[in-house]
Write a protein that holds these residues in place. Structure first.
Motif, PDB file in Angstrom:
ATOM      1  N   ASN A  80      28.991  33.653  37.777  1.00 57.33           N
ATOM      2  CA  ASN A  80      29.439  34.108  36.461  1.00 57.33           C
ATOM      3  C   ASN A  80      30.960  34.063  36.409  1.00 57.33           C
ATOM      4  O   ASN A  80      31.651  34.686  37.221  1.00 57.33           O
ATOM      5  N   GLY A  81      31.493  33.309  35.447  1.00 57.65           N
ATOM      6  CA  GLY A  81      32.944  33.167  35.348  1.00 57.65           C
ATOM      7  C   GLY A  81      33.668  34.475  35.105  1.00 57.65           C
ATOM      8  O   GLY A  81      34.779  34.695  35.620  1.00 57.65           O
ATOM      9  N   TRP A  82      33.040  35.391  34.349  1.00 52.44           N
ATOM     10  CA  TRP A  82      33.686  36.676  34.086  1.00 52.44           C
ATOM     11  C   TRP A  82      33.767  37.525  35.351  1.00 52.44           C
ATOM     12  O   TRP A  82      34.741  38.250  35.549  1.00 52.44           O
ATOM     13  N   ASN A  83      32.758  37.437  36.212  1.00 50.97           N
ATOM     14  CA  ASN A  83      32.824  38.164  37.487  1.00 50.97           C
ATOM     15  C   ASN A  83      33.968  37.642  38.351  1.00 50.97           C
ATOM     16  O   ASN A  83      34.670  38.421  39.005  1.00 50.97           O
ATOM     17  N   VAL A  84      34.153  36.324  38.352  1.00 56.24           N
ATOM     18  CA  VAL A  84      35.254  35.732  39.112  1.00 56.24           C
ATOM     19  C   VAL A  84      36.591  36.188  38.549  1.00 56.24           C
ATOM     20  O   VAL A  84      37.508  36.564  39.292  1.00 56.24           O
ATOM     21  N   PHE A  85      36.705  36.168  37.214  1.00 54.38           N
ATOM     22  CA  PHE A  85      37.953  36.597  36.570  1.00 54.38           C
ATOM     23  C   PHE A  85      38.264  38.055  36.881  1.00 54.38           C
ATOM     24  O   PHE A  85      39.396  38.393  37.272  1.00 54.38           O
ATOM     25  N   ASP A  86      37.278  38.929  36.734  1.00 55.24           N
ATOM     26  CA  ASP A  86      37.486  40.355  37.003  1.00 55.24           C
ATOM     27  C   ASP A  86      37.895  40.584  38.453  1.00 55.24           C
ATOM     28  O   ASP A  86      38.803  41.378  38.745  1.00 55.24           O
ATOM     29  N   THR A  87      37.236  39.876  39.367  1.00 52.45           N
ATOM     30  CA  THR A  87      37.548  40.055  40.794  1.00 52.45           C
ATOM     31  C   THR A  87      38.960  39.596  41.109  1.00 52.45           C
ATOM     32  O   THR A  87      39.694  40.279  41.834  1.00 52.45           O
ATOM     33  N   LEU A  88      39.364  38.450  40.567  1.00 50.95           N
ATOM     34  CA  LEU A  88      40.717  37.947  40.823  1.00 50.95           C
ATOM     35  C   LEU A  88      41.779  38.900  40.277  1.00 50.95           C
ATOM     36  O   LEU A  88      42.785  39.172  40.953  1.00 50.95           O
TER      37      LEU A  88
END
Length: 271
Positions: A80-88
């Motif tokens: 999920n791209g949003w999970n990657v964004f939030d984690t970064l």
């Protein structure tokens, strides 16, 4: 407590509406702190704001960990791209770079934490996904719009440069002037100035406005609205499919229970 219990508790916390509202409130507080740092505030207040920022980062880290643990398939979490964004965003916020050369990057990342509101609220995700899905169609409309801009800018630079070089001196300045005309920012002043030399130049402005402000912009709005409707229809179909699966499972469970009751009654009736 076993790993299964921890995962179940994480799923329960993740799906809790109060926890979701709490995270949204923290994101809003983070946005307010970003705005507060732009004002000249006393050092004591700035220190308190800094500690609040650290606390917000810790809460965001906790929320990401909860979502990761609650995910049954850990590998799919980062699909999920949003999970990657939030984690970064959270990981970069944890790096102590305030007093280094990367301080500007750290402040920029903290500004982007406001975008986490999109990843938390499903309706905002739907709007953004619709906009992204509309980009391929919008690309051709914008390309045609740029061609019209370029043609009109070339015509304006050719005929009106001698009238006002500040507005029509070259094609790049003419493009900016036409953007001003399209957005109706004192465009009549520009038109009346050229009409003093070319009385029929009003045709140039009116045709440009009809093509850009009316035709092309309405096309852009229409494409975005159609894609948004398709996105809502797709989500409704997925929701109905999920509800159908749940209903089928419930029916199968009830059938098994009925069969079990029938077997028990048959055994009781057998002499």
């Amino acid at each position: 407590m076993t790993i299964t219990d921890i995962q179940a508790a994480s799923q329960k916390l993740r799906d809790n509406k109060l926890f979701e509202l709490f995270v949204v409130a923290i994101i809003i507080l983070s946005a307010l702190l970003i705005g507060a740092k732009t004002y000249p505030i006393p050092q004591a207040v700035m220190q308190a704001v800094t500690w609040l920022d650290v606390g917000i980062t810790v809460i965001f880290l906790f929320e990401i960990v909860v979502r990761f643990i609650a995910e049954p398939n850990k590998r799919r979490f980062f699909h999920n791209g949003w999970n990657v964004f939030d984690t970064l965003v959270v990981v970069v916020s944890l790096v102590p770079i305030e007093d280094s050369e990367m301080a500007l990057v750290g402040r920029l990342v903290r500004i982007f934490r406001v975008l986490r509101m999109v990843s938390i609220i499903p309706e905002l995700r739907t709007l953004l996904n619709s906009l992204l899905r509309a980009l391929p169609q919008l690309g051709y409309v914008l390309l045609l719009m740029f061609i019209i801009f370029y043609i009109y800018a070339a015509v304006g630079a050719t005929f009106f440069a001698s009238i006002n070089p500040d507005l029509w001196g070259d094609i790049s300045i003419s493009l900016l002037t036409l953007f001003r005309v399209m957005t109706f920012e004192d465009w009549t002043d520009v038109m009346y100035e050229t009409m003093g030399t070319y009385p029929l130049s009003w045709i140039y402005y009116l045709t440009f406005i009809f093509l850009t402000a009316f035709a092309f912009l309405n096309m852009v709005i229409g494409i975005v609205v159609n894609v948004l409707e398709d996105e809502h229809a797709r989500e409704r179909a997925e929701q109905e499919e999920a509800e159908g699966k749940i209903t089928l499972e419930d029916l199968q469970a009830e059938i098994r229970e009925l069969k079990q009751l029938i077997r028990e009654q048959q055994k009781n009736n057998t002499p």
